[in-house]
Write a protein that holds these residues in place. Sequence first.
Motif, PDB file in Angstrom:
ATOM      1  N   ALA A 488     -21.028  -9.761   1.524  1.00 58.77           N
ATOM      2  CA  ALA A 488     -19.716 -10.404   1.394  1.00 58.77           C
ATOM      3  C   ALA A 488     -19.788 -11.583   0.438  1.00 58.77           C
ATOM      4  O   ALA A 488     -18.899 -11.782  -0.403  1.00 58.77           O
ATOM      5  N   GLU A 489     -20.851 -12.373   0.541  1.00 56.25           N
ATOM      6  CA  GLU A 489     -21.028 -13.522  -0.337  1.00 56.25           C
ATOM      7  C   GLU A 489     -21.250 -13.078  -1.780  1.00 56.25           C
ATOM      8  O   GLU A 489     -20.739 -13.703  -2.729  1.00 56.25           O
ATOM      9  N   ALA A 490     -21.993 -11.994  -1.959  1.00 57.58           N
ATOM     10  CA  ALA A 490     -22.246 -11.482  -3.311  1.00 57.58           C
ATOM     11  C   ALA A 490     -20.945 -11.062  -3.988  1.00 57.58           C
ATOM     12  O   ALA A 490     -20.756 -11.274  -5.189  1.00 57.58           O
ATOM     13  N   LEU A 491     -20.034 -10.467  -3.226  1.00 50.76           N
ATOM     14  CA  LEU A 491     -18.746 -10.058  -3.792  1.00 50.76           C
ATOM     15  C   LEU A 491     -17.909 -11.269  -4.202  1.00 50.76           C
ATOM     16  O   LEU A 491     -17.226 -11.250  -5.229  1.00 50.76           O
ATOM     17  N   LEU A 492     -17.965 -12.333  -3.395  1.00 55.27           N
ATOM     18  CA  LEU A 492     -17.182 -13.532  -3.711  1.00 55.27           C
ATOM     19  C   LEU A 492     -17.762 -14.315  -4.885  1.00 55.27           C
ATOM     20  O   LEU A 492     -17.101 -15.209  -5.420  1.00 55.27           O
ATOM     21  N   GLN A 493     -18.977 -13.981  -5.291  1.00 59.62           N
ATOM     22  CA  GLN A 493     -19.579 -14.642  -6.455  1.00 59.62           C
ATOM     23  C   GLN A 493     -19.248 -13.929  -7.768  1.00 59.62           C
ATOM     24  O   GLN A 493     -19.595 -14.417  -8.843  1.00 59.62           O
ATOM     25  N   LEU A 494     -18.562 -12.790  -7.675  1.00 62.25           N
ATOM     26  CA  LEU A 494     -18.121 -12.108  -8.894  1.00 62.25           C
ATOM     27  C   LEU A 494     -17.073 -12.945  -9.614  1.00 62.25           C
ATOM     28  O   LEU A 494     -16.278 -13.649  -8.980  1.00 62.25           O
ATOM     29  N   LYS A 495     -17.055 -12.895 -10.927  1.00 56.51           N
ATOM     30  CA  LYS A 495     -16.056 -13.595 -11.729  1.00 56.51           C
ATOM     31  C   LYS A 495     -15.349 -12.574 -12.615  1.00 56.51           C
ATOM     32  O   LYS A 495     -15.981 -11.908 -13.433  1.00 56.51           O
ATOM     33  N   VAL A 496     -14.049 -12.461 -12.453  1.00 56.60           N
ATOM     34  CA  VAL A 496     -13.248 -11.542 -13.249  1.00 56.60           C
ATOM     35  C   VAL A 496     -12.240 -12.358 -14.036  1.00 56.60           C
ATOM     36  O   VAL A 496     -11.429 -13.076 -13.450  1.00 56.60           O
ATOM     37  N   CYS A 497     -12.290 -12.258 -15.355  1.00 56.26           N
ATOM     38  CA  CYS A 497     -11.387 -13.025 -16.205  1.00 56.26           C
ATOM     39  C   CYS A 497     -10.630 -12.085 -17.140  1.00 56.26           C
ATOM     40  O   CYS A 497     -11.233 -11.237 -17.797  1.00 56.26           O
ATOM     41  N   ALA A 509      -5.007  -5.933  -9.582  1.00 55.69           N
ATOM     42  CA  ALA A 509      -5.729  -4.698  -9.254  1.00 55.69           C
ATOM     43  C   ALA A 509      -7.197  -4.985  -8.982  1.00 55.69           C
ATOM     44  O   ALA A 509      -7.789  -4.442  -8.038  1.00 55.69           O
ATOM     45  N   ALA A 510      -7.812  -5.844  -9.797  1.00 53.92           N
ATOM     46  CA  ALA A 510      -9.220  -6.194  -9.596  1.00 53.92           C
ATOM     47  C   ALA A 510      -9.409  -6.929  -8.281  1.00 53.92           C
ATOM     48  O   ALA A 510     -10.359  -6.674  -7.533  1.00 53.92           O
ATOM     49  N   SER A 536      -9.041 -11.181   3.116  1.00 57.86           N
ATOM     50  CA  SER A 536     -10.078 -11.089   2.085  1.00 57.86           C
ATOM     51  C   SER A 536      -9.483 -11.290   0.693  1.00 57.86           C
ATOM     52  O   SER A 536     -10.110 -11.894  -0.182  1.00 57.86           O
ATOM     53  N   LEU A 537      -8.280 -10.791   0.502  1.00 55.68           N
ATOM     54  CA  LEU A 537      -7.633 -10.912  -0.799  1.00 55.68           C
ATOM     55  C   LEU A 537      -7.413 -12.372  -1.172  1.00 55.68           C
ATOM     56  O   LEU A 537      -7.607 -12.773  -2.325  1.00 55.68           O
ATOM     57  N   HIS A 543     -11.824 -17.340  -5.275  1.00 56.73           N
ATOM     58  CA  HIS A 543     -13.192 -17.466  -5.782  1.00 56.73           C
ATOM     59  C   HIS A 543     -13.488 -16.641  -7.031  1.00 56.73           C
ATOM     60  O   HIS A 543     -14.367 -17.013  -7.813  1.00 56.73           O
ATOM     61  N   CYS A 544     -12.780 -15.534  -7.233  1.00 59.74           N
ATOM     62  CA  CYS A 544     -13.231 -14.574  -8.245  1.00 59.74           C
ATOM     63  C   CYS A 544     -12.309 -14.405  -9.445  1.00 59.74           C
ATOM     64  O   CYS A 544     -12.757 -13.888 -10.472  1.00 59.74           O
ATOM     65  N   ILE A 545     -11.070 -14.788  -9.340  1.00 60.61           N
ATOM     66  CA  ILE A 545     -10.073 -14.387 -10.328  1.00 60.61           C
ATOM     67  C   ILE A 545      -9.744 -15.525 -11.287  1.00 60.61           C
ATOM     68  O   ILE A 545      -9.434 -16.644 -10.861  1.00 60.61           O
TER      69      ILE A 545
END
Length: 734
Positions: A488-497, A509-510, A536-537, A543-545
Amino acid sequence: MIQLEGSLLSPEIIANPDALPGQRDADFDLPRGERLADAIVRAWSEARSLYQVFKSRMERVPEGESGTSDTRRFWLEPLLALLGYDPVYQPQGETIENHQYHISHRDSRTGAPIHLAGFRQDPDKRRAGVERLTPHALMQEYLNRKEEFLYGILSNGVTLRLLRDNARLKKQQYAEWNLQRIFEEGRYSEFILLYRLLHATRLRAEKNNPAQCLLEIWHQKGLEEGNRIRDGLRDAVMEALELLGNGFLQHRDNEALRQKMNEGHLTPEEYNRQLRRLIYRLLFLLVAEERELIFGEEAAATPEQRRIRAVYRQHYSMNRLREMAALRRRCDAQAHNIWKELLVTFGIFESEAQGKPFGITPLDGELFHPEALQALKTAELHNGVLLDALHRLNTWEDRATQTRRRINYRSLDVEELGSVYESLLDLHPFIQEAGGKMTFSYIRATERKTTGSYYTRHDLVAELLQSALEPVMAERLRQAGKDANKQAEALLQLKVCDPSCGSGHFLLAAARRIALEHARVRAGGDQPAVSAVRASLREVIEHCIYGVDLNPDAVELCQVALWLESHYPGRPLSFLQHKIRCGNSLVGVHDLSIVEKGLPDEAFKEMAGDDKEEAKALRKQNKAWREKKQLTLFGESASANDSDAKELGEAFRLFDALDDSTVHGRQLKARTWEQLRRDQSWLRPLTGCNLFTAAFFQHIHSGERHITAELISKQQKTILSASADAQLEGRAYC
């Protein structure tokens, strides 16, 4: 009860099944001479008797047992037979791409997969040590991998779900009937819908082509209708903006507003921006109310909370205004009390003091800031104008049938706002005065072409997610191992720009795709509940968007879209100012060492329309100043201080970790953000980068000011003593 998730069946289809193809008596393979109405009555009577037998047997199943055999034998198999199916048990599972799928039954008449579980088996939870997937995930993954089938049926006897192949959408999509409530509460009308929409003949397809079955035809009809609703919403927003814009300007008591406009204190652009915020507020509250996101769970509410909520719905809600707009002849069109009442409703979401009596947490944020509608709050608006604008937002014109139909905001995809974004880009506000009367309107512009602003199609977004995002997610999960918390933590560390985010179609969508996986991981691999995915969204968006767009209107609409999708009852809007930014992602400085060297001579290279001699003189002057090294683009400092950069980086890390799940926490985060943007360690490099970038965009004409070393010195002293928003000639380039 019928619950719709995603766009499998549109609410319009549920509301009006008579308009669908395949609803004649002959379309249900009934015995010769039997009418559909009589067949449904007969099936209802037999199903109620079956349910009573099943209910009695449920009570005798020992605790700890799933009751699968009894559920299938005494309830679901005969119920499905009443609906035209012949479910045949499959003792062996099927292997697809090295994965085993044990779908319990297959219909011998249509070939449709049917999975029947025990009444104690939650369709969204798996039995640890027994099953690899939840029943829902099992059927969904099977449909996604098996090209022969588009639809499948899943039931545990308590609920019955219709699922569709959903491999590309990455968003939960199903229709669910609550069998327990239908039969225990005698909901005959819902059984009629179950019979008419889920009868076996709905899944039968000619030449084994599932795309030709009635359910798929209805599904595609719903998507096409959604496109028409999108166009209708776009037109409705445009009409509402013009109605409100003229309504405020032309009200006889709004002389102060007109005076601000005449004196230039309120520009057409700022007036239009506040009108858009008003529309965004209305849309936000319409969606939030329809999706029951204003309050928490109704079932958990106390009697007093239910009473207070009833007061809100009866006297303050948007739904109340929707009904008034539908019956607007019953009010005094020339009065202006409804606008005042709407401002009171807005106040409930702006102020903690006003929201507290209703148990409503202020939304806070830029959209619901008390000053967001500053010019409009003190103005008057006739009831007729406001209700006419609400009527536009309440319904859409179906040109195919030449009728106006009510918009279902509960099922409206937030991406539909993208159509609004596109239409707004094409229009610029225009105010003219003739005969002592101000008129607000829009004129066509070419901004969409010049800025390259276009709405990203859904199929392109789906392809991008599959090819770019999902492999990265899979790798992060693999690296995290089998520990659910680490995953779960690994997913929240993703960065989508998205460097050109527009209204946020791709970002939404991402975020949904990451959130669905995040919720699944937290559920221990089970299919997560809708509420868990929403929670979760919100975390994923926090954190990610990240997004950037050159158009400030797009930035604001993107934030609204993200807020709509991730809002959680009892919490304020997420702080997104540092995540979704207005700027040019193609132009700027990515390496501060370049700025330290000063302006390159190429910045003064003449372009079309420039004065060649002036440009030559400027290059010579710039070279002399640069070689003397008397100052840099960073002002008195020779370079951007590394220690300052480290301190600023740490400050931003601490800022990003601030919790904005409460009003006070969000306000603290907003104040901290503004403090950081006023810090000299931020302002100095920001100013230098802006000056560096601006030099390449200046027009060089004889006798005009230019970005030379002397001007840089003056600009530095001015800007470094001002706020972070002070930019060269009022424009931010970096």
